[in-house]
Design a protein around this motif. Structure first.
Motif, PDB file in Angstrom:
ATOM      1  N   VAL A   7       1.043  -1.023  -0.382  1.00 53.79           N
ATOM      2  CA  VAL A   7      -0.115   0.011   0.188  1.00 53.79           C
ATOM      3  C   VAL A   7       1.265   1.752   0.293  1.00 53.79           C
ATOM      4  N   VAL A   8       2.193   1.500   1.209  1.00 48.15           N
ATOM      5  CA  VAL A   8       2.597   2.449   1.119  1.00 48.15           C
ATOM      6  C   VAL A   8       3.779   2.440  -0.489  1.00 48.15           C
ATOM      7  N   VAL A   9       3.948   1.409  -0.848  1.00 44.76           N
ATOM      8  CA  VAL A   9       5.027   1.474  -2.047  1.00 44.76           C
ATOM      9  C   VAL A   9       3.456   1.780  -3.205  1.00 44.76           C
ATOM     10  N   ASN A  10       2.786   1.626  -3.268  1.00 43.94           N
ATOM     11  CA  ASN A  10       1.676   1.763  -4.719  1.00 43.94           C
ATOM     12  C   ASN A  10       1.126   3.395  -4.290  1.00 43.94           C
ATOM     13  N   ALA A  11       1.280   3.905  -3.040  1.00 46.35           N
ATOM     14  CA  ALA A  11       0.839   5.330  -2.592  1.00 46.35           C
ATOM     15  C   ALA A  11       1.848   6.896  -3.460  1.00 46.35           C
ATOM     16  N   LYS A  12       2.754   6.128  -2.269  1.00 47.74           N
ATOM     17  CA  LYS A  12       3.983   6.700  -3.615  1.00 47.74           C
ATOM     18  C   LYS A  12       4.557   7.027  -4.560  1.00 47.74           C
ATOM     19  N   SER A  13       3.854   5.796  -4.671  1.00 48.23           N
ATOM     20  CA  SER A  13       4.384   5.704  -7.130  1.00 48.23           C
ATOM     21  C   SER A  13       2.966   7.034  -8.650  1.00 48.23           C
ATOM     22  N   ALA A  14       2.252   6.618  -6.901  1.00 55.72           N
ATOM     23  CA  ALA A  14       1.010   7.402  -7.450  1.00 55.72           C
ATOM     24  C   ALA A  14       1.104   8.945  -7.194  1.00 55.72           C
ATOM     25  N   ALA A  15       1.308   9.102  -6.335  1.00 57.54           N
ATOM     26  CA  ALA A  15       2.019  10.471  -5.442  1.00 57.54           C
ATOM     27  C   ALA A  15       2.888  11.341  -6.713  1.00 57.54           C
ATOM     28  N   GLN A  16       4.205  10.373  -7.116  1.00 56.31           N
ATOM     29  CA  GLN A  16       5.293  10.577  -8.043  1.00 56.31           C
ATOM     30  C   GLN A  16       4.703  11.354  -9.511  1.00 56.31           C
ATOM     31  N   THR A  17       3.163  10.259  -9.601  1.00 53.47           N
ATOM     32  CA  THR A  17       2.676  10.437 -11.030  1.00 53.47           C
ATOM     33  C   THR A  17       2.049  11.463 -11.144  1.00 53.47           C
ATOM     34  N   VAL A  18       1.464  11.664 -10.354  1.00 56.64           N
ATOM     35  CA  VAL A  18       0.030  12.888 -10.171  1.00 56.64           C
ATOM     36  C   VAL A  18       1.035  14.681 -10.487  1.00 56.64           C
ATOM     37  N   GLY A  19       2.520  14.251  -9.341  1.00 60.50           N
ATOM     38  CA  GLY A  19       3.862  15.202  -9.526  1.00 60.50           C
ATOM     39  C   GLY A  19       4.487  15.608 -10.554  1.00 60.50           C
ATOM     40  N   LYS A  20       4.882  14.501 -11.585  1.00 59.78           N
ATOM     41  CA  LYS A  20       5.031  14.665 -12.296  1.00 59.78           C
ATOM     42  C   LYS A  20       4.222  15.333 -13.224  1.00 59.78           C
ATOM     43  N   MET A  21       3.023  14.713 -13.705  1.00 59.44           N
ATOM     44  CA  MET A  21       1.607  15.005 -14.620  1.00 59.44           C
ATOM     45  C   MET A  21       1.948  16.633 -14.166  1.00 59.44           C
ATOM     46  N   ALA A  22       1.642  17.006 -12.817  1.00 59.50           N
ATOM     47  CA  ALA A  22       0.999  17.988 -12.276  1.00 59.50           C
ATOM     48  C   ALA A  22       2.115  18.850 -13.303  1.00 59.50           C
ATOM     49  N   GLY A  23       3.105  18.465 -13.135  1.00 59.97           N
ATOM     50  CA  GLY A  23       4.669  19.715 -13.215  1.00 59.97           C
ATOM     51  C   GLY A  23       5.118  19.907 -14.858  1.00 59.97           C
ATOM     52  N   GLN A  24       4.048  18.916 -15.533  1.00 62.09           N
ATOM     53  CA  GLN A  24       4.149  19.080 -17.041  1.00 62.09           C
ATOM     54  C   GLN A  24       2.875  19.887 -17.053  1.00 62.09           C
ATOM     55  N   PHE A  25       2.016  19.649 -16.599  1.00 60.71           N
ATOM     56  CA  PHE A  25       0.778  20.917 -17.199  1.00 60.71           C
ATOM     57  C   PHE A  25       1.317  21.835 -17.129  1.00 60.71           C
ATOM     58  N   VAL A  26       1.839  22.203 -16.010  1.00 62.69           N
ATOM     59  CA  VAL A  26       2.238  24.298 -15.867  1.00 62.69           C
ATOM     60  C   VAL A  26       3.748  24.389 -16.270  1.00 62.69           C
ATOM     61  N   ASP A  27       4.229  23.632 -16.815  1.00 63.25           N
ATOM     62  CA  ASP A  27       5.221  23.961 -18.630  1.00 63.25           C
ATOM     63  C   ASP A  27       5.067  24.225 -19.683  1.00 63.25           C
ATOM     64  N   MET A  28       3.452  22.951 -19.514  1.00 65.77           N
ATOM     65  CA  MET A  28       2.267  22.882 -20.914  1.00 65.77           C
ATOM     66  C   MET A  28       1.784  24.730 -20.437  1.00 65.77           C
ATOM     67  N   SER A  29       1.418  24.943 -19.308  1.00 64.90           N
ATOM     68  CA  SER A  29       1.242  25.985 -20.046  1.00 64.90           C
ATOM     69  C   SER A  29       1.839  27.854 -19.007  1.00 64.90           C
ATOM     70  N   LYS A  30       3.095  27.382 -19.421  1.00 67.90           N
ATOM     71  CA  LYS A  30       3.925  28.467 -19.100  1.00 67.90           C
ATOM     72  C   LYS A  30       3.698  28.754 -20.540  1.00 67.90           C
ATOM     73  N   LEU A  31       4.585  27.591 -21.952  1.00 71.34           N
ATOM     74  CA  LEU A  31       4.342  27.534 -22.398  1.00 71.34           C
ATOM     75  C   LEU A  31       3.496  28.102 -23.861  1.00 71.34           C
ATOM     76  N   ARG A  32       2.000  27.577 -23.570  1.00 77.57           N
ATOM     77  CA  ARG A  32       0.731  28.383 -23.724  1.00 77.57           C
ATOM     78  C   ARG A  32       1.028  30.437 -24.104  1.00 77.57           C
ATOM     79  N   ILE A  33       0.803  29.964 -22.162  1.00 78.50           N
ATOM     80  CA  ILE A  33       0.798  31.765 -22.100  1.00 78.50           C
ATOM     81  C   ILE A  33       2.213  32.845 -23.100  1.00 78.50           C
ATOM     82  N   ASN A  34       3.162  31.844 -23.058  1.00 76.95           N
ATOM     83  CA  ASN A  34       4.537  32.439 -23.972  1.00 76.95           C
ATOM     84  C   ASN A  34       4.187  32.601 -25.195  1.00 76.95           C
ATOM     85  N   MET A  35       3.424  31.515 -26.089  1.00 75.50           N
ATOM     86  CA  MET A  35       2.992  31.339 -27.431  1.00 75.50           C
ATOM     87  C   MET A  35       1.632  32.454 -27.315  1.00 75.50           C
ATOM     88  N   SER A  36       1.275  32.962 -26.508  1.00 75.56           N
ATOM     89  CA  SER A  36      -0.007  33.866 -26.884  1.00 75.56           C
ATOM     90  C   SER A  36       1.033  35.905 -26.564  1.00 75.56           C
TER      91      SER A  36
END
Length: 169
Positions: A7-36
């Motif tokens: 359970v602990v390993v699965n929770a850590k894995s899920a948290a890392q995945t969510v963190g990585k996806m959130a970081g990608q979303f932020v990076d993509m948002s910054k790029l969209r703002i830059n393009m605008s």
């Protein structure tokens, strides 16, 4: 105790995945703002260029050096916009067709809209075979952990076997 560890390993894995996806979303948002912002600056420069040409024609004289500088500035902004757009497309796992500008998946060989060959197409099978031949062979075979689950039965415990399999490349 083993279930708690899983359970602990699965929770850590899920948290890392969510963190990585959130970081990608932020990076993509910054790029969209830059393009605008780049598009806004390009529009502003076009307005300045139009005003400059209008005033030059009205006065009967044109400063060719100033005109060339303004055009070069717009071209630089387009180059920046192209680079940011390419980075944004790569984060989306898309490639832009050089002929029509449509976005296609990176594994596409040809544009589904116009049929043009895409620049970032995967290597041809012959090239891939040559790349495999040139690849270094590892000194020792790698070990891969394989988990085999047995069928669930009415018994209260479930048996899981773990084996190490040696693979050679």
């Amino acid at each position: 105790m083993g279930i708690f560890d899983d359970v602990v390993v699965n929770a850590k894995s899920a948290a890392q995945t969510v963190g990585k996806m959130a970081g990608q979303f932020v990076d993509m948002s910054k790029l969209r703002i830059n393009m605008s912002e780049l598009n806004g600056e390009i529009t502003k420069r076009y307005q300045e260029l139009g005003r400059f040409i209008y005033e030059a024609k009205k006065a009967g004289s044109a400063d060719e050096a100033e005109l060339a500088d303004q055009i070069a500035g717009i071209d630089d902004l387009y180059a920046q916009l192209s680079a940011v757009s390419a980075q944004y497309a790569s984060m989306q796992n898309k490639v832009t067709c050089p002929a029509c500008g449509k976005k296609m998946p990176t594994d596409s060989l040809f544009c589904s809209h116009c049929g043009a060959k895409l620049e970032n197409a995967p290597a041809e099978p012959e090239e891939a075979a040559e790349a495999v031949e040139k690849a270094e062979v590892p000194a020792e075979p790698e070990t891969t952990e394989v988990t085999i689950e047995t069928e669930k039965t009415a018994e209260p415990t479930e048996e899981v076997k773990t084996e190490e399999v040696k693979t050679e490349e």
